[in-house]
Write an enzyme that holds these catalytic residues in place. Structure first.
Site, PDB file in Angstrom:
ATOM      1  N   GLU A 115      37.621  19.193  46.638  1.00  0.00           N
ATOM      2  CA  GLU A 115      37.111  19.711  45.362  1.00  0.00           C
ATOM      3  C   GLU A 115      36.897  18.611  44.336  1.00  0.00           C
ATOM      4  O   GLU A 115      36.039  18.745  43.459  1.00  0.00           O
ATOM      5  CB  GLU A 115      38.097  20.746  44.789  1.00  0.00           C
ATOM      6  CG  GLU A 115      38.211  21.990  45.646  1.00  0.00           C
ATOM      7  CD  GLU A 115      39.299  22.936  45.149  1.00  0.00           C
ATOM      8  OE1 GLU A 115      40.087  22.556  44.267  1.00  0.00           O
ATOM      9  OE2 GLU A 115      39.355  24.060  45.681  1.00  0.00           O
ATOM     10  N   HIS A 135      41.778  11.057  47.206  1.00  0.00           N
ATOM     11  CA  HIS A 135      43.187  11.286  46.883  1.00  0.00           C
ATOM     12  C   HIS A 135      43.919  11.737  48.135  1.00  0.00           C
ATOM     13  O   HIS A 135      43.408  12.535  48.910  1.00  0.00           O
ATOM     14  CB  HIS A 135      43.349  12.330  45.772  1.00  0.00           C
ATOM     15  CG  HIS A 135      42.569  13.584  46.003  1.00  0.00           C
ATOM     16  ND1 HIS A 135      41.213  13.673  45.751  1.00  0.00           N
ATOM     17  CD2 HIS A 135      42.941  14.790  46.489  1.00  0.00           C
ATOM     18  CE1 HIS A 135      40.793  14.876  46.058  1.00  0.00           C
ATOM     19  NE2 HIS A 135      41.813  15.577  46.522  1.00  0.00           N
ATOM     20  N   HIS A 175      47.064  13.872  49.389  1.00  0.00           N
ATOM     21  CA  HIS A 175      48.069  14.866  49.015  1.00  0.00           C
ATOM     22  C   HIS A 175      49.351  14.530  49.770  1.00  0.00           C
ATOM     23  O   HIS A 175      49.334  14.458  51.004  1.00  0.00           O
ATOM     24  CB  HIS A 175      47.646  16.271  49.446  1.00  0.00           C
ATOM     25  CG  HIS A 175      46.420  16.816  48.798  1.00  0.00           C
ATOM     26  ND1 HIS A 175      46.468  17.762  47.790  1.00  0.00           N
ATOM     27  CD2 HIS A 175      45.103  16.587  49.027  1.00  0.00           C
ATOM     28  CE1 HIS A 175      45.226  18.089  47.438  1.00  0.00           C
ATOM     29  NE2 HIS A 175      44.380  17.394  48.170  1.00  0.00           N
ATOM     30  N   ASN A 195      41.650  15.654  52.177  1.00  0.00           N
ATOM     31  CA  ASN A 195      40.541  16.590  52.347  1.00  0.00           C
ATOM     32  C   ASN A 195      39.241  15.825  52.113  1.00  0.00           C
ATOM     33  O   ASN A 195      39.134  15.054  51.150  1.00  0.00           O
ATOM     34  CB  ASN A 195      40.659  17.748  51.352  1.00  0.00           C
ATOM     35  CG  ASN A 195      41.839  18.641  51.653  1.00  0.00           C
ATOM     36  OD1 ASN A 195      42.190  18.850  52.802  1.00  0.00           O
ATOM     37  ND2 ASN A 195      42.475  19.162  50.614  1.00  0.00           N
ATOM     38  N   ARG A 211      51.716  14.505  39.786  1.00  0.00           N
ATOM     39  CA  ARG A 211      51.945  15.828  40.372  1.00  0.00           C
ATOM     40  C   ARG A 211      50.679  16.673  40.311  1.00  0.00           C
ATOM     41  O   ARG A 211      49.968  16.672  39.292  1.00  0.00           O
ATOM     42  CB  ARG A 211      53.102  16.543  39.659  1.00  0.00           C
ATOM     43  CG  ARG A 211      54.403  15.772  39.805  1.00  0.00           C
ATOM     44  CD  ARG A 211      55.646  16.622  39.673  1.00  0.00           C
ATOM     45  NE  ARG A 211      56.819  15.738  39.690  1.00  0.00           N
ATOM     46  CZ  ARG A 211      57.365  15.214  40.801  1.00  0.00           C
ATOM     47  NH1 ARG A 211      56.861  15.525  41.990  1.00  0.00           N
ATOM     48  NH2 ARG A 211      58.389  14.397  40.740  1.00  0.00           N
ATOM     49  N   ASP A 212      50.434  17.398  41.432  1.00  0.00           N
ATOM     50  CA  ASP A 212      49.295  18.315  41.472  1.00  0.00           C
ATOM     51  C   ASP A 212      49.508  19.427  40.450  1.00  0.00           C
ATOM     52  O   ASP A 212      50.610  19.952  40.294  1.00  0.00           O
ATOM     53  CB  ASP A 212      49.146  18.900  42.877  1.00  0.00           C
ATOM     54  CG  ASP A 212      47.783  19.539  43.091  1.00  0.00           C
ATOM     55  OD1 ASP A 212      46.975  18.979  43.845  1.00  0.00           O
ATOM     56  OD2 ASP A 212      47.522  20.603  42.488  1.00  0.00           O
ATOM     57  N   ILE A 213      48.444  19.786  39.745  1.00  0.00           N
ATOM     58  CA  ILE A 213      48.540  20.785  38.680  1.00  0.00           C
ATOM     59  C   ILE A 213      48.788  22.187  39.243  1.00  0.00           C
ATOM     60  O   ILE A 213      49.277  23.068  38.525  1.00  0.00           O
ATOM     61  CB  ILE A 213      47.245  20.750  37.820  1.00  0.00           C
ATOM     62  CG1 ILE A 213      47.490  21.313  36.433  1.00  0.00           C
ATOM     63  CG2 ILE A 213      46.090  21.456  38.524  1.00  0.00           C
ATOM     64  CD1 ILE A 213      46.359  21.030  35.465  1.00  0.00           C
TER      65      ILE A 213
HETATM   66  P1  AMP Z   1      41.064  18.591  46.931  1.00  0.00           P
HETATM   67  O1  AMP Z   1      40.772  20.041  47.216  1.00  0.00           O
HETATM   68  O2  AMP Z   1      41.612  17.866  48.139  1.00  0.00           O
HETATM   69  O3  AMP Z   1      39.879  17.877  46.304  1.00  0.00           O
HETATM   70  O4  AMP Z   1      42.268  18.589  45.901  1.00  0.00           O
HETATM   71  C1  AMP Z   1      42.109  18.528  44.511  1.00  0.00           C
HETATM   72  C2  AMP Z   1      43.464  18.802  43.920  1.00  0.00           C
HETATM   73  O5  AMP Z   1      43.456  18.381  42.587  1.00  0.00           O
HETATM   74  C3  AMP Z   1      43.879  20.271  43.944  1.00  0.00           C
HETATM   75  O6  AMP Z   1      45.096  20.418  44.696  1.00  0.00           O
HETATM   76  C4  AMP Z   1      44.067  20.608  42.472  1.00  0.00           C
HETATM   77  O7  AMP Z   1      45.137  21.500  42.237  1.00  0.00           O
HETATM   78  C5  AMP Z   1      44.310  19.236  41.866  1.00  0.00           C
HETATM   79  N1  AMP Z   1      43.983  19.085  40.457  1.00  0.00           N
HETATM   80  C6  AMP Z   1      42.863  19.502  39.819  1.00  0.00           C
HETATM   81  N2  AMP Z   1      42.893  19.152  38.514  1.00  0.00           N
HETATM   82  C7  AMP Z   1      44.072  18.485  38.339  1.00  0.00           C
HETATM   83  C8  AMP Z   1      44.703  17.856  37.211  1.00  0.00           C
HETATM   84  N3  AMP Z   1      44.124  17.843  35.995  1.00  0.00           N
HETATM   85  N4  AMP Z   1      45.917  17.291  37.395  1.00  0.00           N
HETATM   86  C9  AMP Z   1      46.520  17.309  38.586  1.00  0.00           C
HETATM   87  N5  AMP Z   1      45.968  17.862  39.698  1.00  0.00           N
HETATM   88  C10 AMP Z   1      44.771  18.457  39.565  1.00  0.00           C
END
Ligand code: AMP
Length: 116
Positions: A96, A101, A103, A88, A30-32
């Site tokens: 980021e 990954h 989503h 992304n 799950r996304d944080i």
């Molecule tokens: P992106 O902007 O496509 O690189 O998405 C990175 C995603 O990783 C974002 O939606 C963040 O909320 C998520 N994220 C960052 N750190 C963590 C973590 N420790 N556990 C789960 N999701 C995370």
């Protein structure tokens, strides 16, 4: 494994995550900071920086990643109403974390794909 990579460290068990699906080659958690009622990230266990990199380097792993995303969508109950799968990529894509990954987003109408 890339020791500086957040998602490699999740695969290694060094950083906790709420895992919802796992295969030999993929992990889903799950996304944080969820942006929808269902927001799961699906990653390959091997480090590839973005979707173009994994597609070029390892077609079988790319297929595994998509199959895992589909399995997550089904397990999360998203098939009837639909869902969105997003990779992304790079700065304009808003990436980021530079470990590829997908989503998996759903659980409500998600609105327009992007704002104009
Ligand atoms: P992106 O902007 O496509 O690189 O998405 C990175 C995603 O990783 C974002 O939606 C963040 O909320 C998520 N994220 C960052 N750190 C963590 C973590 N420790 N556990 C789960 N999701 C995370």
């Amino acid at each position: 494994m890339d020791n500086d990579c957040l998602f490699c460290r999740i695969v290694a068990g060094e950083i906790p995550a709420t895992v919802v699906h796992e295969t030999d080659t993929t992990l889903a958690f799950r996304d944080i900071d969820p942006k929808a009622p269902v927001h799961v990230l699906v990653i390959p266990k091997e480090h590839h920086p973005d979707v173009a990199a994994i597609a070029n380097a390892d077609p079988a792993a790319t297929a595994d990643l998509l199959a895992a995303a589909a399995a997550v969508a089904e397990a999360e109950g998203l098939l009837a109403d639909g869902y969105r799968l997003i990779f992304n990529s790079g700065a304009h894509g808003g990436q980021e974390v530079f470990h590829v990954h997908a989503h998996v987003l759903g659980g409500r109408p998600l609105g327009p794909m992007v704002s104009r």
